[in-house]
Design a protein around this motif. Structure first.
Motif, PDB file in Angstrom:
ATOM      1  N   GLY A   1       0.810  -1.204   0.000  1.00 28.84           N
ATOM      2  CA  GLY A   1       0.000   0.000   0.000  1.00 28.84           C
ATOM      3  C   GLY A   1       0.845   1.254   0.000  1.00 28.84           C
ATOM      4  O   GLY A   1       2.066   1.218  -0.179  1.00 28.84           O
ATOM      5  N   ASP A  24      -5.796   8.990  -1.420  1.00 25.42           N
ATOM      6  CA  ASP A  24      -5.719   7.773  -2.210  1.00 25.42           C
ATOM      7  C   ASP A  24      -5.553   8.158  -3.675  1.00 25.42           C
ATOM      8  O   ASP A  24      -6.500   8.583  -4.332  1.00 25.42           O
ATOM      9  N   GLU A  57      -5.939   2.594 -10.753  1.00 32.13           N
ATOM     10  CA  GLU A  57      -6.311   1.196 -10.930  1.00 32.13           C
ATOM     11  C   GLU A  57      -5.998   0.686 -12.324  1.00 32.13           C
ATOM     12  O   GLU A  57      -5.791  -0.503 -12.534  1.00 32.13           O
ATOM     13  N   SER A  73      -7.193   4.158   1.907  1.00 25.24           N
ATOM     14  CA  SER A  73      -6.586   3.974   0.585  1.00 25.24           C
ATOM     15  C   SER A  73      -6.748   2.525   0.132  1.00 25.24           C
ATOM     16  O   SER A  73      -7.185   1.661   0.888  1.00 25.24           O
ATOM     17  N   ARG A  74      -6.395   2.280  -1.100  1.00 17.65           N
ATOM     18  CA  ARG A  74      -6.461   0.926  -1.627  1.00 17.65           C
ATOM     19  C   ARG A  74      -5.091   0.257  -1.554  1.00 17.65           C
ATOM     20  O   ARG A  74      -4.067   0.892  -1.830  1.00 17.65           O
ATOM     21  N   LEU A  87      -7.221  -5.859  -4.968  1.00 20.59           N
ATOM     22  CA  LEU A  87      -7.249  -4.565  -4.304  1.00 20.59           C
ATOM     23  C   LEU A  87      -8.324  -4.539  -3.228  1.00 20.59           C
ATOM     24  O   LEU A  87      -9.464  -4.959  -3.460  1.00 20.59           O
ATOM     25  N   HIS A  88      -7.942  -4.041  -2.051  1.00 25.78           N
ATOM     26  CA  HIS A  88      -8.874  -3.885  -0.929  1.00 25.78           C
ATOM     27  C   HIS A  88      -8.728  -2.478  -0.364  1.00 25.78           C
ATOM     28  O   HIS A  88      -7.666  -1.860  -0.444  1.00 25.78           O
ATOM     29  N   ARG A  89      -9.809  -1.992   0.220  1.00 24.79           N
ATOM     30  CA  ARG A  89      -9.774  -0.688   0.876  1.00 24.79           C
ATOM     31  C   ARG A  89      -9.264  -0.849   2.304  1.00 24.79           C
ATOM     32  O   ARG A  89      -9.789  -1.637   3.083  1.00 24.79           O
TER      33      ARG A  89
END
Length: 678
Positions: free
Chosen positions: A371, A377, A381, A438-439, A450-452
């Motif tokens: 990250g 953020d 992507e 953020s991702r 991808l996760h928050r």
């Protein structure tokens, strides 16, 4: 003085021939020839034309050539004119590299003198050293730094450096993907007259994924033949000129939010990139031998899964020494977990390897998560690239709550996974300020997703101070501050005091007393154990202050003292009247002040703060003061929920803060009361 007319005249008068010749030469070589460099130096602007700058970057050229087989060749050409003493730092150039896979060649290094001519850097002034921060960390013996020390550095001199770095795939590259990527910013803390970046790919290679932001023009593309005419490449070139220096102001957003920048990669998607990262990370994970034995010993007494995660995460974060590597997260091969445990030190990636290993040895699933520490953020992507990441965390899936792993002053009932930072030696366990919301790329063996990252509410970052004061008839005061912190404030408390000696702490609290009033003294201090990251950092501070209340005839003026510890105060404040850039803060927070002031007999209240409230899109605050018998009770609370404030809302945001900090809100006026029963 604006630089635009100066730049325009400079280009027209001095670089017409250069710009014409660049189009013919840059396709073959990013470097300038002798005639071009000399013309740049001769026609370079002066300090009078750039009065705010310490140096002027006349030209910066970079070319990344990707060769069949995965080897990368990076050529850099830099010409910088020193304008004032602040710019002398350009005379000390450093290039970090992994000597196991990289080689750095100095093709040209010289100083152009103000009076004319140039002097080459002597061979003895070019050295390869171990970076100072790695002294004693033998596992990183391959990490080196090439230092080029230029002579005759003075205002008016021009530093010229041409380097070539060749990077071969390391043994951790176990795929045939031949991935490449980079991210480049086209502005800096000094003005740039011209900057060019080139990417060369073997002819026929698929086009890279590219993102350009903040005005950077599209690539110039052509086919070129290099290497003695035997190899054909597709060349992509991006260019910017006349880039003003970045003027630093408090609470600036990341440079990528306003400066031109470039990002490219050939990773087709995040799953594929995650698979490549997994091939580098997981072979270093180990779960048996001494690591298993140490894990079991650390879990003695753990009752729940949350207890086990906490014990292991705190051990890795606090007992294993942090090492800073001046390389990217993918710039070196990860160290095996057993070796990290044996050394008891590691870079963030190596400490993540160790934590994942120990959690898995305990039967707890855990994955690395790549990250960013930016407060905004800015992840793109559409272009999967490790260049977008600057930290690695460990994600533990599950249904944890704040109360089960961090014992917060204010809890949350929501269930969630844990985002653990294996290098967080000064953070309350489970809390992190940067990167919230953020991702991040969670990497499993099968690929990446991808996760928050979890975002904390304002109540999770708390400064709570309760004060009890006794005011004497002559204005003398005795009192006590009880301060408890969490989140941002907890971090600051540990940074201020955790590593201090007893004498240094004594001096700190003596200064705190003096901040209350001249002549004030400390009568007692109790400080929490700042090495225990599971409990809130707090302090109980007793003092005696002469004449804090100022008696003037029949009146007494009392300005209530603020808590005298910097770590309990506002973590940021919008000082500037207006801003060119967005205001970006470390995180949301809650600040609470509760005062109980015992008044002296024979005095009545002539003025006390009125009840005031303020609610807006950025937060809320409340001020109220009441009297109960002979005691005044004042409560001031502020909650800020915004981390980023656009320029069009900054004026409102500033009014919001200013309203909470007016002097009248801590002012009390007393007058003598000789009436019966006073």
């Amino acid at each position: 003085m604006t630089t635009r007319p100066v730049l325009r005249n400079f280009i027209l008068a001095s670089l017409v021939f250069l710009l014409c010749s660049f189009s013919a030469r840059l396709c073959a070589e990013i470097r300038l020839d002798e005639q071009q460099s000399a013309a740049l130096v001769a026609g370079a602007p002066t300090l009078a034309e750039y009065p705010a700058a310490g140096a002027l970057i006349l030209y910066q050229g970079k070319r990344l050539k990707v060769l069949p087989g995965g080897t990368h060749e990076l050529t850099e050409h830099l010409l910088v004119k020193v304008l004032r003493d602040r710019g002398r730092g350009f005379g000390d150039q450093k290039r970090n590299f992994d000597s196991a896979t990289d080689s750095v060649e100095i093709l040209l290094a010289r100083t152009w003198l103000p009076e004319g001519g140039n002097v080459a850097v002597e061979d003895k002034a070019i050295n390869v050293i171990t970076p100072p921060e790695l002294t004693g960390a033998t596992v990183y013996a391959d990490i080196k730094q090439k230092v080029i020390s230029f002579g005759a550095i003075q205002p008016g001199a021009v530093v010229e450096l041409l380097t070539r770095t060749i990077s071969a795939p390391d043994s951790a590259d176990r795929t045939d993907g031949q991935l490449y990527w980079d991210m480049e910013l086209f502005r800096s803390s000094e003005p740039i007259l011209r900057k060019r970046y080139e990417l060369l790919l073997p002819a026929g290679a698929p086009e890279p994924l590219v993102v350009r932001r903040n005005g950077l023009d599209a690539a110039q593309t052509e086919q070129v033949t290099l290497d003695g005419g035997g190899t054909t490449f597709t060349q992509y070139g991006w260019e910017a000129s006349g880039m003003e220096m970045i003027q630093r102001i408090p609470n600036m957003p990341p440079s990528r939010s306003y400066a031109p920048w470039l990002l490219f990669s050939n990773a087709p998607n995040w799953e594929n990139l995650g698979r490549w990262l997994a091939e580098r990370f997981y072979p270093s994970v180990e779960t048996d031998g001494e690591l298993k034995t140490r894990t079991d010993s650390l879990l003695t007494g753990s009752v729940t899964r949350a207890d086990s995660v906490r014990a292991l995460a705190l051990y890795v974060a606090t007992e294993v020494r942090n090492i800073a590597l001046a390389l990217s997260l993918t710039g070196y091969e990860p160290t095996t977990a057993g070796k990290v445990l044996g050394n008891m030190y590691g870079h963030s990636l190596d400490k993540a390897v160790l934590l994942v290993s120990m959690l898995r040895a305990a039967g707890i699933e855990a994955w690395p998560a790549y990250g960013s520490g930016d407060m905004l953020d800015l992840l793109e992507e559409g272009v999967p690239a490790p260049a977008q990441f600057d930290r690695v965390m460990v994600y533990v899936p599950g249904d944890f709550t704040d109360s089960t792993f961090v014992n917060p002053l204010y809890g949350k009932a929501d269930r969630h996974g844990l985002w653990l930072h294996p290098t967080a030696q000064y953070n309350r366990y489970g809390y992190y300020s940067r990167g919230q919301g953020s991702r991040a790329l969670v990497v499993q063996r099968s690929g990446g997703t991808l996760h928050r990252v979890m975002e904390f509410p304002p109540e999770k970052s708390l400064s709570l101070v309760r004060a009890e004061f006794v005011l004497a008839d002559n204005g003398d005061m005795t009192g006590v501050f009880n301060a408890a912190t969490d989140g941002l404030f907890d971090i600051q408390a540990r940074l201020n005091l955790k590593d201090d000696t007893p004498r240094e702490r004594q001096q700190y609290f003596s200064r705190a007393a003096n901040a209350i009033n001249e002549g004030a003294v400390v009568t007692d201090v109790e400080l929490s154990d700042l090495r225990d990251l599971t409990t809130a950092a707090g302090v109980r501070f007793e003092f005696a202050a002469p004449e804090l209340g100022i008696v003037q005839g029949e009146m007494m003026i009392l300005h209530l003292p603020a808590p005298p510890f910097g770590f309990t105060g506002l973590p940021y404040f919008p000082n500037l009247e207006s801003r060119e850039y967005q205001f970006v803060a470390d995180g949301p927070f809650t600040l609470v002040r509760e005062y109980a002031i015992e008044l002296p007999p024979g005095w009545k209240v002539a003025y006390m703060p009125l009840r005031e409230t303020f609610d807006c899109r950025y937060g809320r605050w409340l001020i109220e003061c009441t009297r109960s018998g002979n005691t005044l009770n004042l409560r001031r609370s502020l909650t800020v929920g915004a981390r980023g404030v656009d320029t069009d809302g900054y004026a409102e945001f500033r009014r919001f803060f200013l309203g909470f900090t007016l002097p009248r809100q801590s002012l009390i006026l007393l007058e003598r009361d000789d009436s019966t029963g006073s």
